[in-house]
Design a protein around this motif. Structure first.
Motif, PDB file in Angstrom:
ATOM      1  N   LYS A   1      -1.844  -3.409  12.440  1.00  0.00           N
ATOM      2  CA  LYS A   1      -2.377  -2.227  11.767  1.00  0.00           C
ATOM      3  C   LYS A   1      -3.794  -1.979  12.294  1.00  0.00           C
ATOM      4  O   LYS A   1      -4.508  -2.929  12.539  1.00  0.00           O
ATOM      5  N   PRO A   2      -4.285  -0.773  12.408  1.00  0.00           N
ATOM      6  CA  PRO A   2      -3.505   0.465  12.251  1.00  0.00           C
ATOM      7  C   PRO A   2      -2.583   0.664  13.448  1.00  0.00           C
ATOM      8  O   PRO A   2      -3.028   0.618  14.585  1.00  0.00           O
ATOM      9  N   PHE A   3      -1.281   0.875  13.170  1.00  0.00           N
ATOM     10  CA  PHE A   3      -0.304   0.992  14.263  1.00  0.00           C
ATOM     11  C   PHE A   3      -0.239   2.426  14.792  1.00  0.00           C
ATOM     12  O   PHE A   3      -0.534   3.382  14.082  1.00  0.00           O
ATOM     13  N   GLY A   4       0.128   2.549  16.048  1.00  0.00           N
ATOM     14  CA  GLY A   4       0.429   3.874  16.593  1.00  0.00           C
ATOM     15  C   GLY A   4       1.863   4.206  16.213  1.00  0.00           C
ATOM     16  O   GLY A   4       2.741   3.343  16.307  1.00  0.00           O
ATOM     17  N   THR A   5       2.126   5.439  15.753  1.00  0.00           N
ATOM     18  CA  THR A   5       3.470   5.761  15.236  1.00  0.00           C
ATOM     19  C   THR A   5       4.527   5.650  16.338  1.00  0.00           C
ATOM     20  O   THR A   5       5.616   5.135  16.110  1.00  0.00           O
ATOM     21  N   GLN A   6       4.168   6.098  17.529  1.00  0.00           N
ATOM     22  CA  GLN A   6       5.182   6.090  18.600  1.00  0.00           C
ATOM     23  C   GLN A   6       5.513   4.660  19.007  1.00  0.00           C
ATOM     24  O   GLN A   6       6.668   4.323  19.253  1.00  0.00           O
TER      25      GLN A   6
ATOM     26  N   VAL B   1       4.625   5.429   2.489  1.00  0.00           N
ATOM     27  CA  VAL B   1       5.030   6.829   2.659  1.00  0.00           C
ATOM     28  C   VAL B   1       5.132   7.180   4.145  1.00  0.00           C
ATOM     29  O   VAL B   1       6.105   7.802   4.587  1.00  0.00           O
ATOM     30  N   SER B   2       4.141   6.751   4.912  1.00  0.00           N
ATOM     31  CA  SER B   2       4.161   7.101   6.335  1.00  0.00           C
ATOM     32  C   SER B   2       5.316   6.406   7.063  1.00  0.00           C
ATOM     33  O   SER B   2       5.997   7.024   7.889  1.00  0.00           O
TER      34      SER B   2
ATOM     35  N   ASN C   1       0.550   4.421   0.294  1.00  0.00           N
ATOM     36  CA  ASN C   1       0.404   5.461   1.316  1.00  0.00           C
ATOM     37  C   ASN C   1       0.925   5.029   2.678  1.00  0.00           C
ATOM     38  O   ASN C   1       1.433   5.835   3.450  1.00  0.00           O
ATOM     39  N   ILE C   2       0.800   3.744   2.964  1.00  0.00           N
ATOM     40  CA  ILE C   2       1.357   3.245   4.218  1.00  0.00           C
ATOM     41  C   ILE C   2       2.886   3.300   4.150  1.00  0.00           C
ATOM     42  O   ILE C   2       3.556   3.674   5.112  1.00  0.00           O
TER      43      ILE C   2
ATOM     44  N   PHE D   1       8.599   8.107   6.221  1.00  0.00           N
ATOM     45  CA  PHE D   1       8.760   9.365   6.953  1.00  0.00           C
ATOM     46  C   PHE D   1       9.259   9.091   8.371  1.00  0.00           C
ATOM     47  O   PHE D   1      10.233   9.689   8.845  1.00  0.00           O
ATOM     48  N   LEU D   2       8.592   8.141   9.031  1.00  0.00           N
ATOM     49  CA  LEU D   2       8.942   7.859  10.421  1.00  0.00           C
ATOM     50  C   LEU D   2      10.381   7.354  10.558  1.00  0.00           C
ATOM     51  O   LEU D   2      11.117   7.768  11.455  1.00  0.00           O
TER      52      LEU D   2
ATOM     53  N   GLN E   1      12.875  10.076   9.848  1.00  0.00           N
ATOM     54  CA  GLN E   1      12.883  11.016  10.963  1.00  0.00           C
ATOM     55  C   GLN E   1      13.806  10.517  12.073  1.00  0.00           C
ATOM     56  O   GLN E   1      14.434  11.309  12.773  1.00  0.00           O
TER      57      GLN E   1
ATOM     58  N   GLU F   1       0.843  -1.192   0.000  1.00  0.00           N
ATOM     59  CA  GLU F   1       0.000   0.000   0.000  1.00  0.00           C
ATOM     60  C   GLU F   1       0.882   1.248   0.000  1.00  0.00           C
ATOM     61  O   GLU F   1       1.506   1.575   1.011  1.00  0.00           O
TER      62      GLU F   1
ATOM     63  N   ALA G   1      -2.380  -7.121   9.711  1.00  0.00           N
ATOM     64  CA  ALA G   1      -3.694  -6.492   9.759  1.00  0.00           C
ATOM     65  C   ALA G   1      -4.596  -7.286  10.674  1.00  0.00           C
ATOM     66  O   ALA G   1      -5.680  -6.876  11.005  1.00  0.00           O
TER      67      ALA G   1
END
Lengths: 870, 121
Positions: B102-107, B15-16, B12-13, B19-20, B23, B10, B81
């Motif tokens: 999923k959906p995972f918390g970013t932290q 991409v996120s 878009n997933i 980014f993380l 970072q 996916e 999932a």
């Protein structure tokens, strides 16, 4: 000629080949790749109509009565010309209400009258036994001709009679073909494949025989006809021997081609696709025409060259002077006979077990409904009943053959059978168009008709065999001339068949109409009448089926209240009463319509299987047809499967929903935790969130759609929808998609567009789904999508064709399953929903054969056009 | 500072996740299916693979199994999932080190990655 053992070995090998074909056909059906799903195969299987009577008897008839034999093929030709109206309606009704035999059809039309069903089954057996007897006669007598044995079996003990062994072998084959497994739809794809193959064999063999006689024994048609014309004794044969019988023979055969048990089995029960009827409407008459080309030449050749000692019924074979050709002709005739016997006995066995034996068994207290349904080996019991029935029917045929001996004329006996099944015409065909027809009218007509049939047609046949004193027929019973069976009430000049058909059908129709008009219809009858007559005006709800019991309104309402609340239950009943236009007292018997609504409402609450069981539990349901009982037993299994499906479905739904949620949650937190992101990055992430939110919404809507469709609670407004304008609108709505991907869109809609009865938004939704799928499927450059609307007799078809990779053959059904994707990006629910929507309007959605060879896929929506708009 | 391979179908997933990880200062490579993941491992030699289980073609379990069979010892963090016990047990059995549903918390995800990389250090 050919040694007897060679004939036997070749015949058995041939039957073995047929069985191989059938086995293959069943395997293919099980794998979902039907061998028989084509109009040509359907038309060929309908040609089971052409039996030994056609193959050998037509020549015999032509040799004695001239052109009269043609009537038997003119009738079906006429019937097929009307097939779009008559046969299609029967098919539609039978498919919708899961009717699997003539007797089931009769019972269902008249408020589930078991008495009527049983009577029809009985008449079918009595009426077709002589017909089966004549097939046995044909096989055994031609066997003796081809192997050079004695022609007559007079004086041979039964156990030494070839016909007995023919009967036993055919019984074995019918059992193998027709009772291998139990199927609630009573379809036998393998058998149909074998029957279609047999039709080709008998046609080829007969043409070979005719060509040999015409061009081998004579120098072509001209030579043959000239020589026949030169012989004064034969001049008559080319002519026409009075028209007395013509009209009646055409009428009889037109009815027979639909109402003979084997024709109903092949034409209705085994029909895979209604559209095949259109092909058959010209191809089947063409088949009959071709198989008749050489009848007269062979008859004349026989009269010219064979002595009076040879029966005209064996001319086809007796004229062959080469062993190989004779054997081939014999196999052709064997095909004609076996095809008829196999399908007829299978059809009869369904009727006897469903309408005679099972109801009687269900009546025994120890065998109550629950007791039977609880039996684990119920399916085995049914199969056993059917096997015994097949054997008994064939032995009855053999018995009939033995008592009538050589007196049995192939054609005369066949006509007697035709006249028996023609008695079904008023009740079954009349009942399809006339709502006022009642059960009592149908019963009265049938009983009177069959009694007169027995008196005017069967009795004289029996008299010829010496079982009844000949004086009864010659001088009338007790010497009363007015009661002479073949000239009843002084009717002369109609011919013997004409006389019998005239009186039996006249009395049948008159009683059917008069008794129907004089009596009252019960609510059940009225309900069923509407279900049949207005089949094209109804959209099938989920699980539309016949309810065969009686239950007071009050009990039904209380049941519903337990699951959906008292208020909703009261409302539903009150609405039904207001539609009825009459108050509905609590102790009144609920009409089938109300029961169905309650079941539907319950289905929404507890699922279809449980709903059905609940309704059955409060209703004092009469035992049902076998298919239903078996279904009840299978239902628990079905439930388990549904549960598995549900699990899979839920897992897939959650996965599909989690994907956009994952992206949305991740970016939400990223934006929250990183307040000083650069503006453009921020914008990009917000954009992703918006897209994924839309996707999520779409999916939730689709899942809800599907749930609504599956529970039958979708709300549709049925109106006359101008399909052309919906297509234009859908094209406009998706124009942006096409422009973005640079895909060309051709819309081909006739100026006078078709109108279908459907819900406009529903059709729109399906079109949008197909168009957006088509865009996705097209290649990156040179993409092209074509939308075409066309109408042919009663069906409007919309094609949406793309030039993408196409759908591989193996996937053509799978893609309509939930969550089968055509490429990425879809939820995989669109096609499943679309198909269900179209089905709600009585239509179909299919993807056509494009083999996945890069020539693109074509999705076709078929919607019925209401008769008043044609 | 580690090399991370992200494998999910996916976009878009991806991409996120990308980014993380960036970072956190990691070097990132992304792929969209199982075969590509195996090819990328050979070439990129990541310290950790973020592996989605539901992949077209070769699924996550298979990728995991193949990598372990080929002797790769990098950390593997499954993205599943389905929070079902059986799935997770199966994933761990074929050689994954940990999982996130999923959906995972970013932290939570970042913390687990840090933990896995720390444990290997």
């Amino acid at each position: 000629m050919v040694p007897a053992w060679v004939v036997v070995v070749v015949s058995l090998a041939y039957l073995g080949l047929l069985f191989g074909i059938a086995h293959h056909g069943d395997k293919r059906a099980a794998a979902g790749r039907s061998l028989i799903s084509s109009g040509v195969v359907y038309a060929l299987s309908l040609a089971v109509y052409a039996t030994s009577w056609t193959y050998y008897g037509s020549v015999g008839r032509a040799a004695t009565r001239g052109l009269e034999f043609l009537t038997i093929y003119l009738g079906p030709t006429l019937a097929m010309a009307c097939s779009a109206v008559v046969l299609q309606k029967i098919i539609r009704v039978s498919k919708r209400y899961r009717i699997t035999s003539l007797s089931d059809f009769a019972a269902a039309r008249y408020g589930n009258s078991r008495l009527l069903g049983g009577l029809v089954a009985l008449i079918a057996v009595v009426g077709t036994v002589p017909y089966i007897a004549l097939q046995l006669k044909a096989v055994s007598s031609t066997f003796r001709v081809v192997s050079g044995g004695p022609v007559s079996t007079a004086g041979v003990p039964p156990y030494a009679d070839t016909a007995l062994y023919v009967a036993l072998v055919l019984a074995l084959f019918a059992i193998l073909f027709g009772t291998g497994h139990l199927d609630a739809t009573e379809r036998h794809e393998g058998m149909v494949a074998a029957i279609a193959f047999e039709s080709v064999v008998k046609l080829v063999a007969f043409l070979a025989a005719g060509l040999y006689v015409t061009f081998g024994l004579f120098r072509g048609f001209t030579d043959l006809f000239d020589r026949a014309a030169a012989s004064p004794a034969l001049a008559d044969a080319i002519g026409i021997d009075g028209y007395g019988n013509w009209f009646w023979l055409i009428v009889l055969s037109a009815f027979a081609v639909i109402l003979l048990p084997r024709q109903f089995q092949i034409g209705v029960v085994e029909n895979v696709d209604e559209r095949h009827v259109r092909t058959a409407s010209w191809l089947f008459p063409l088949y009959l025409l071709v198989i008749n080309i050489f009848v007269l030449p062979i008859a004349l050749a026989g009269l010219l060259t064979l002595g009076p000692a040879v029966s005209p019924d064996t001319y086809v074979l007796a004229l062959q002077q080469h062993s190989a050709l004779a054997l081939m002709v014999f196999i052709g005739g064997l095909s004609a006979a076996t095809g008829m016997v196999i399908v007829e006995t299978i059809a009869l066995s369904t009727m006897v077990s469903n309408s005679l034996v099972m109801p009687l068994l269900l009546r025994r207290p120890s065998w109550g409904h629950a007791g039977l349904a609880g039996r684990r080996d119920l399916g085995r019991l049914v199969l056993r009943i059917r096997r015994v029935t097949i054997l008994v029917v064939l032995l009855l045929g053999f018995g009939f053959f033995r008592i009538s001996g050589d007196a049995l004329g192939l054609v005369d006996m066949g006509l007697v059978s035709f006249a028996a099944v023609a008695q079904f015409a008023p009740a079954l065909l009349g009942g399809l168009w006339w709502k006022g027809a009642t059960r009592n009218g149908a019963l009265a007509g049938l009983v009177a008709g069959i009694v007169l049939w027995a008196y005017t047609l069967l009795l004289p046949e029996l008299a010829r065999t010496g079982w009844v004193p000949a004086s009864v027929v010659r001088d009338g019973p007790f010497g009363v001339a007015l009661l002479r069976p073949q000239e009843l009430f002084g009717l002369t000049g109609a011919g013997t068949v004409g006389n019998g058909v005239f009186w039996s059908l006249l009395v049948n129709v008159v009683l059917f109409v008069v008794v129907s008009l004089a009596g009252q219809r019960t609510p059940a009858e009225a309900g069923h009448a509407a279900l049949f007559v207005d089949i094209d005006r109804r959209t099938p709800g989920p699980g539309t089926r016949f309810y065969r019991g009686s239950v007071p309104v009050e009990r039904l309402r209380d049941l519903l209240a337990r699951f959906v609340g008292a208020e909703a239950a009261t409302t539903l009943v009150a609405e039904h009463a207001s539609r009825r236009g009459a108050p509905l007292p609590d102790d009144a018997q609920a009409e089938p319509e109300l029961v169905r609504q309650v079941e539907t409402a319950l289905t929404g609450a507890v699922g279809p299987a449980a709903a059905r069981a609940l309704v059955a539990s409060v209703a004092d349901e009469e035992p049902l047809g076998m298919a239903e009982v078996v279904e009840l037993v299978g239902e628990a299994q079905h439930l388990r499967e549904l549960d598995r499906l549900k699990d899979e479905f839920v897992a897939t739904v959650t996965h599909e929903l989690r994907t956009p949620l994952t992206a949305i949650r991740a970016f939400t937190e990223i934006l929250r935790d990183n307040p000083d992101l650069p503006a453009e990055e921020r914008a990009r992430y917000l954009e992703i969130m918006a897209t994924e939110t839309e996707r999520l919404t779409r999916m939730v809507n689709q899942v809800l759609d599907l749930a609504r469709l599956e529970s039958g609670s979708a709300e549709w407004q049925l109106t006359d929808v101008d399909l052309g304008s919906v297509i234009q609108e859908a094209a406009t709505a998706t124009a942006q998609l096409f422009t973005d991907k640079r895909v060309a869109l051709d819309v081909d809609v006739p100026r006078r567009g078709a109108v279908a009865e459907a819900d406009r938004d529903g059709v729109m939704q399906v079109l949008l789904n197909l168009l957006s799928n088509a865009v996705k499927a097209t290649p990156a450059t040179g993409g092209r999508v074509r939308v075409r609307l066309r109408t042919d007799d009663g069906t409007a078809r919309i094609d949406v064709a793309d030039n993408g990779p196409g759908v591989p053959h193996a996937d053509q059904e799978l893609i309509f399953d939930r969550f089968r994707r055509r490429g990425a990006g879809g939820t995989g629910l669109g096609l499943a929903i679309s198909r269900r929507i179209v089905e709600q309007f009585g239509g179909t959605l299919e993807v056509s054969d494009c083999g996945g060879n890069g020539r693109g896929a074509t999705f076709t929506i078929g919607l019925p056009v209401p008769a008043r708009r044609r | 500072m580690a090399r991370i391979l992200i494998c999910d179908d996916e976009p878009n997933i991806v991409v996120s996740l990308e980014f993380l990880m960036r970072q956190q200062g990691h070097e990132v490579r992304t792929v969209g299916d199982g075969d590509a993941a195996i090819a990328a491992v050979a070439e990129f030699d990541p310290d950790l693979v973020l592996l989605d289980l539901m992949l077209p073609g070769r699924d996550g379990y298979e990728v995991c199994q193949t990598l372990r069979a080929d002797g790769y010892r990098m950390k593997i963090l499954m993205l599943t999932a389905k929070g079902r016990e059986a799935e997770i047990a199966k994933g761990l059995a074929v050689g994954a080190d940990d999982y996130v549903t999923k959906p995972f918390g970013t932290q939570d995800l970042v913390a687990r990655v840090r933990q896995l990389l720390g444990a290997g250090a």
